[in-house]
Enzyme design. Structure first.
Site, mmCIF file in Angstrom:
data_model
loop_
_atom_site.group_PDB
_atom_site.id
_atom_site.type_symbol
_atom_site.label_atom_id
_atom_site.label_comp_id
_atom_site.label_asym_id
_atom_site.label_seq_id
_atom_site.Cartn_x
_atom_site.Cartn_y
_atom_site.Cartn_z
ATOM 1 N N LYS A 39 -0.811 8.243 2.122
ATOM 2 C CA LYS A 39 -0.285 9.598 2.158
ATOM 3 C C LYS A 39 0.906 9.687 3.101
ATOM 4 C CE LYS A 39 -4.134 11.926 2.791
ATOM 5 N NZ LYS A 39 -5.034 13.014 3.132
ATOM 6 N N SER A 75 0.837 -1.207 0.000
ATOM 7 C CA SER A 75 0.000 0.000 0.000
ATOM 8 C C SER A 75 0.872 1.257 0.000
ATOM 9 C CB SER A 75 -0.899 -0.044 1.242
ATOM 10 O OG SER A 75 -0.995 1.219 1.838
ATOM 11 N N ASP A 106 -8.181 7.063 14.494
ATOM 12 C CA ASP A 106 -8.368 6.974 13.033
ATOM 13 C C ASP A 106 -9.086 5.656 12.743
ATOM 14 O OD1 ASP A 106 -8.284 7.676 10.379
ATOM 15 O OD2 ASP A 106 -6.217 7.031 10.053
HETATM 16 P P1 ADP Z 1 -1.583 4.309 6.522
HETATM 17 O O1 ADP Z 1 -1.256 5.216 7.648
HETATM 18 O O2 ADP Z 1 -0.831 4.639 5.278
HETATM 19 O O3 ADP Z 1 -3.064 4.146 6.324
HETATM 20 P P2 ADP Z 1 -1.699 1.577 7.453
HETATM 21 O O4 ADP Z 1 -1.014 1.104 8.672
HETATM 22 O O5 ADP Z 1 -3.167 1.753 7.516
HETATM 23 O O6 ADP Z 1 -0.975 2.919 6.956
HETATM 24 O O7 ADP Z 1 -1.337 0.571 6.278
HETATM 25 C C1 ADP Z 1 -1.784 0.759 4.967
HETATM 26 C C2 ADP Z 1 -2.290 -0.511 4.398
HETATM 27 O O8 ADP Z 1 -1.262 -1.490 4.414
HETATM 28 C C3 ADP Z 1 -3.425 -1.105 5.203
HETATM 29 O O9 ADP Z 1 -4.654 -0.635 4.770
HETATM 30 C C4 ADP Z 1 -3.283 -2.562 4.940
HETATM 31 O O10 ADP Z 1 -3.923 -2.919 3.759
HETATM 32 C C5 ADP Z 1 -1.791 -2.740 4.747
HETATM 33 N N1 ADP Z 1 -1.163 -3.202 5.991
HETATM 34 C C6 ADP Z 1 -0.657 -2.451 6.971
HETATM 35 N N2 ADP Z 1 -0.158 -3.197 7.960
HETATM 36 C C7 ADP Z 1 -0.354 -4.464 7.608
HETATM 37 C C8 ADP Z 1 -0.063 -5.727 8.202
HETATM 38 N N3 ADP Z 1 0.555 -5.810 9.380
HETATM 39 N N4 ADP Z 1 -0.389 -6.825 7.534
HETATM 40 C C9 ADP Z 1 -1.015 -6.755 6.362
HETATM 41 N N5 ADP Z 1 -1.311 -5.619 5.737
HETATM 42 C C10 ADP Z 1 -0.996 -4.478 6.346
HETATM 43 MG MG MG Z 2 -4.518 3.332 7.336
#
Ligand code: ADP
Ligand code: MG
Length: 509
Positions: free
Chosen positions: A252, A249, A392
């Site tokens: 931002k 992913s 969030d």
């Molecule tokens: P952001 O602050 O950019 O939203 P996130 O922690 O929500 O960061 O991570 C973005 C995306 O990455 C999540 O929506 C998820 O799909 C994927 N992701 C994040 N952490 C994990 C994890 N530990 N295992 C699997 N997918 C993850």
């Molecule tokens: Mg997120």
């Protein structure tokens, strides 16, 4: 009668005696006399000619022409100047209008210092006490803050010293900023001028960084800056990671990569991990300052850090918050290691396929209801056991994996006593209520009931007027803030758990 006696004798005149006539002289004599007078006058209007080279002498000094050596030197100098003039003409002819020019400076005979023409020009704008061709070393003020004695004390605020220091500091500007060749001169930049130059330099850098960033982010592989890439390679080299596979992913504020776990001395590394790389170049984090700035766990450090280091705090914050959640057994990723702004944690998913976000997981109504109750329970645990508000929480930050809801993305989570903690919680409640109600979960509570259930508060719901409810929340926050201030006599330990949940609405001290 003798002619001579006749002319010599004064003739008698009946009207008196006649003056003797002036002696006759030739026309040539008259002309030469006039010429001599004219020449004399001309001589007076023009200065008397002196020895060659005398104009080179310093004014007030009488050229000593008695010494042969001196005369020879004066003549040599005159010759050298003429040579240089000729050289200048040749240089001009050689270069013409060409943009690239060749300088004949090194072939000059007269040292620039002695070359009165150029040095006179310089005197107007330059302090000649200083060598114009050598960069000034900024004068440092000793520790005591001043130099000199008595009336001649010079402090570090001295205008001239400050000006010179400012000029020297232009050296630190980014290489792409052209500061001109004034560094070698005795320029004195006032603080105001220096600050606006610095500001301009920074904004230019930011602008070019933005352009650069766009280029860098054009492909998923290039989603991180070179420094971060190096850090990632180092982790592979150290064996913490086996392999970095690809990007899951690009948000931002962060980029998430999938990687195969390696081994770490103290703890086993899961087979599949994610690297959450907090972006170091984005201004987006600025908007999130309030999450961390007012968090007492970080605010002492926050104020002292530069933006790059603040980004690391986000990663650190996520790590600490995940640790609290783990303790309360809330399903969330396990932290593996934190390296600067890169957080390595366990992968939620299987065989390189990440678990879907709850908004994308096509859940049946039973699973959806189940998920709702899980979320409700997790919110309560977060609030009561972890002393945290997600801040969030939404269908975007909950993953559905192995029949469970997993909470992720807790870098911005704060304690409920954060000055805006309850407002963040209210926002979370609204997201959750709205989502599950939309998904047809009839048991899903209204945002007000959910808020009261999670917090254990009993804010009157009344006519369900949001403005009134919010006013209550803000008043509570204010009371909590005062309460916390009173209790925080000493600095709280970093991961202190003793701030406790907010007070009941009617509890006051
Ligand atoms: P952001 O602050 O950019 O939203 P996130 O922690 O929500 O960061 O991570 C973005 C995306 O990455 C999540 O929506 C998820 O799909 C994927 N992701 C994040 N952490 C994990 C994890 N530990 N295992 C699997 N997918 C993850
Ligand atoms: Mg997120």
């Amino acid at each position: 009668m003798d002619k001579s006696t006749v002319t010599a004798e004064t003739p008698k005149n009946p009207w008196g005696s006649v003056n003797p006539a002036a002696p006759a002289c030739s026309l040539a004599d008259v002309m030469s006399e006039q010429l001599a007078r004219q020449l004399d006058e001309e001589n007076n209007t023009f200065p008397t000619l002196t020895e060659p080279g005398a104009d080179l002498m310093l004014s007030g000094e009488v050229p000593d022409t008695t010494s042969d050596l001196m005369l020879a030197q004066i003549l040599q100098m005159q010759f050298d100047r003429e040579f240089d003039d000729q050289l200048r003409r040749e240089e001009k002819k050689f270069n013409g209008d060409s943009k690239v020019s060749i300088s004949f400076e090194n072939y000059r005979m007269v040292h620039p210092y002695e070359d009165s023409d150029s040095s006179e020009d310089e005197v107007d704008w330059q302090d000649t006490r200083h060598d114009p061709y050598r960069a000034e070393k900024p004068q440092t003020t000793p520790r005591k803050g001043f130099t000199g004695k008595g009336k001649n004390i010079t402090t570090k605020h001295d205008e001239v010293n400050c000006g010179r220091k400012n000029t020297a500091r232009m050296d630190n500007f980014a290489p792409e900023v052209h500061v001109g060749d004034g560094l070698g001169m005795d320029l004195k930049l006032s603080n105001q001028v220096f600050n606006s130059l610095k500001q301009h330099c920074y904004s230019e850098q930011r602008r070019s960084a933005k352009l650069h960033e766009k280029k860098e982010h054009s492909t998923a592989e290039q989603a991180v800056d070179p420094r971060t890439r190096l850090l990632m390679y180092k982790m592979v080299n150290a064996g913490v990671l086996e392999n970095i596979n690809g990007c899951i992913s690009t948000g931002k504020e962060s980029v998430v990569f999938h990687a195969d776990g390696g081994s770490l001395e103290e703890q086993p590394v899961p087979d599949e991990v994610v690297l959450k790389v907090f972006k170091t170049t984005l201004n987006e984090f600025k908007n999130r300052d309030r999450y961390i700035k007012d968090d007492y766990r970080f605010n002492d450090r926050f104020s002292k850090l530069n933006p790059r280091k603040v980004i690391r705090l986000w990663a650190e914050k996520e790590m600490h918050n995940l640790a609290r959640m783990k303790k309360a057994e809330i399903p969330c990723p396990d932290v593996v290691v934190l390296k600067k702004h890169i957080l390595v944690m366990s992968f939620i998913g299987k065989d390189h396929v990440p678990a879907p976000k709850i908004k994308d997981a096509m859940l049946g109504s039973e699973d959806m209801k189940n998920a709702y109750y899980q979320v409700l329970h997790m919110m309560q645990q977060l609030y009561r056991e972890c002393n945290l508000v997600h801040a969030d929480l939404s269908e975007y930050n909950m993953l559905w994996h192995e029949g469970k809801v997993w909470l992720i993305d807790v870098s911005q989570s704060v304690e409920p006593t954060h000055p805006h903690g309850l407002e963040f919680l209210f926002r979370d409640c609204r997201n959750i209520s709205t989502f599950f109600q939309k998904k047809g979960v009839s048991e899903a509570m209204s945002v007000y009931d959910l808020f009261n259930t999670v917090t254990g508060l009993q804010i009157p719901v009344g006519a369900e007027n949001e403005a009134e409810f919010m006013a209550e929340i803000v008043a509570l926050e204010k009371r909590n803030e005062d309460h916390v201030q009173k209790r925080r006599k000493k600095v709280f330990p970093f991961a202190s758990e003793d701030s406790g949940p907010p007070l009941e609405p009617d509890a006051d001290d």
